[in-house]
Design a protein around this motif. Structure first.
Motif, short mmCIF file in Angstrom:
data_model
loop_
_atom_site.label_atom_id
_atom_site.label_comp_id
_atom_site.label_asym_id
_atom_site.label_seq_id
_atom_site.Cartn_x
_atom_site.Cartn_y
_atom_site.Cartn_z
N ASP A 60 32.75 27.50 13.21
CA ASP A 60 32.22 27.52 14.56
C ASP A 60 30.70 27.52 14.53
N ALA A 61 30.08 27.62 15.71
CA ALA A 61 28.63 27.53 15.81
C ALA A 61 27.93 28.65 15.05
N ASP A 62 28.62 29.77 14.87
CA ASP A 62 28.03 30.91 14.16
C ASP A 62 28.40 30.93 12.67
N GLY A 63 29.07 29.88 12.21
CA GLY A 63 29.46 29.81 10.81
C GLY A 63 30.79 30.47 10.49
N GLY A 64 31.50 30.96 11.52
CA GLY A 64 32.80 31.60 11.30
C GLY A 64 33.88 30.58 10.99
N LEU A 65 34.88 31.02 10.24
CA LEU A 65 35.98 30.14 9.83
C LEU A 65 36.96 29.94 10.97
N LYS A 66 37.37 28.68 11.19
CA LYS A 66 38.36 28.35 12.22
C LYS A 66 39.50 27.56 11.56
N PRO A 67 40.59 28.23 11.19
CA PRO A 67 41.73 27.53 10.58
C PRO A 67 42.67 26.98 11.67
N TYR A 68 43.31 25.85 11.33
CA TYR A 68 44.28 25.21 12.21
C TYR A 68 45.51 24.82 11.40
N VAL A 69 46.65 24.74 12.08
CA VAL A 69 47.87 24.25 11.45
C VAL A 69 48.47 23.18 12.37
N ARG A 70 48.93 22.09 11.75
CA ARG A 70 49.55 21.01 12.55
C ARG A 70 50.96 21.44 12.93
N VAL A 71 51.26 21.35 14.22
CA VAL A 71 52.57 21.73 14.73
C VAL A 71 53.51 20.54 14.68
N ARG A 72 53.09 19.43 15.28
CA ARG A 72 53.84 18.17 15.22
C ARG A 72 52.94 17.07 15.75
N GLY A 73 53.19 15.84 15.27
CA GLY A 73 52.36 14.73 15.70
C GLY A 73 50.89 15.05 15.49
N LEU A 80 44.56 29.34 14.72
CA LEU A 80 44.96 30.70 14.36
C LEU A 80 44.14 31.71 15.16
N THR A 81 44.80 32.77 15.62
CA THR A 81 44.08 33.84 16.29
C THR A 81 43.17 34.54 15.29
N ARG A 82 42.19 35.28 15.81
CA ARG A 82 41.23 35.94 14.94
C ARG A 82 41.92 36.90 13.98
N ALA A 83 42.93 37.62 14.46
CA ALA A 83 43.64 38.55 13.58
C ALA A 83 44.31 37.82 12.42
N LEU A 84 44.89 36.66 12.69
CA LEU A 84 45.54 35.91 11.62
C LEU A 84 44.53 35.33 10.65
N VAL A 85 43.33 35.00 11.12
CA VAL A 85 42.30 34.48 10.22
C VAL A 85 42.02 35.50 9.12
N HIS A 86 41.90 36.77 9.51
CA HIS A 86 41.64 37.82 8.52
C HIS A 86 42.79 37.92 7.51
N ASP A 87 44.03 37.87 8.00
CA ASP A 87 45.18 37.94 7.11
C ASP A 87 45.23 36.73 6.18
#
Length: 206
Positions: free
Chosen positions: A139-152, A158-165
């Motif tokens: 993100d703009a502050d350098g934080g990690l933003k993970p994504y997962v493809r659901v379909r198509g 991922l929510t912030r809590a899941l990012v930490h996990d």
């Protein structure tokens, strides 16, 4: 920062700290599932006043849709086309707006083989594999933003809590820091990039 996924051997599978087993997901029984929208090609009938906010809330004519069953129904006929997001039935196709991404990943678990699974805010269960990969942005502050493809071309953030996990379960392999899922490895960044960032953040360590 993001490289292609890499195969790893069975002996390299990792469960990941702080990530529960698959049985811990609160919604593991599949429902009716998404409609076969990729097989439907009806005429486009214009856009409607429907929006998915960045927090996953669906709105119609400015008011939040408060019935979860209705939200799941709309989500099951959602598709992303080159011109944007649409709701598709066999007889019509209408455009909607999406502030960020249509879904949020709200729960995470690993199965016995070490594969990651996610539950979305509309109760889709997604197993991370070659067809449902992870990708990473900052993100703009350098934080990690993970994504997962659901379909198509529909992705969940991922929510912030899941990012930490997720980061707790990451590891170093072949010069990359990333996340294992079953026999696959999804790099987040090269280790030399992380080392440079840490050194810049703490000059006294150099």
């Amino acid at each position: 920062m993001v490289g292609p996924q890499q195969d790893v051997s069975d002996g390299q599978r990792a469960q990941g700290a702080g990530i529960p087993s698959l049985a811990g997901l609160s919604a593991v029984t599949p429902g009716r599932g998404p409609a076969p929208v990729d097989q439907w090609h009806p005429p486009f009938c214009g856009a409607i006043d429907m929006r998915i906010a960045a927090d996953g809330t669906w709105f119609y004519q400015g008011s939040p849709i408060r019935r979860p069953a209705l939200v799941k129904l709309f989500a099951s006929i959602l598709r992303k086309d080159p011109d944007g997001y649409v709701l598709v039935t066999p007889v019509e196709c209408v455009g909607i707006s999406v502030d960020d991404l249509p879904f949020l990943a709200v729960e995470m678990a690993r199965d016995a083989g070490g594969a990651l699974h996610f539950r979305t805010n509309v109760d889709d269960i997604v197993a991370v594999d070659a067809d449902h990969p992870l990708r990473f942005e900052t993100d703009a502050d350098g934080g990690l933003k993970p994504y997962v493809r659901v379909r198509g071309d529909l992705w969940a953030r991922l929510t912030r809590a899941l990012v930490h996990d997720l980061v707790d379960g990451a590891e170093e392999r072949n010069g990359s820091f990333g996340v294992p899922s079953g026999d696959l490895f999804f790099p987040i960044a090269a280790m030399h990039e992380l080392d440079a960032e840490l050194a810049a953040a703490d000059p006294s360590s150099s």
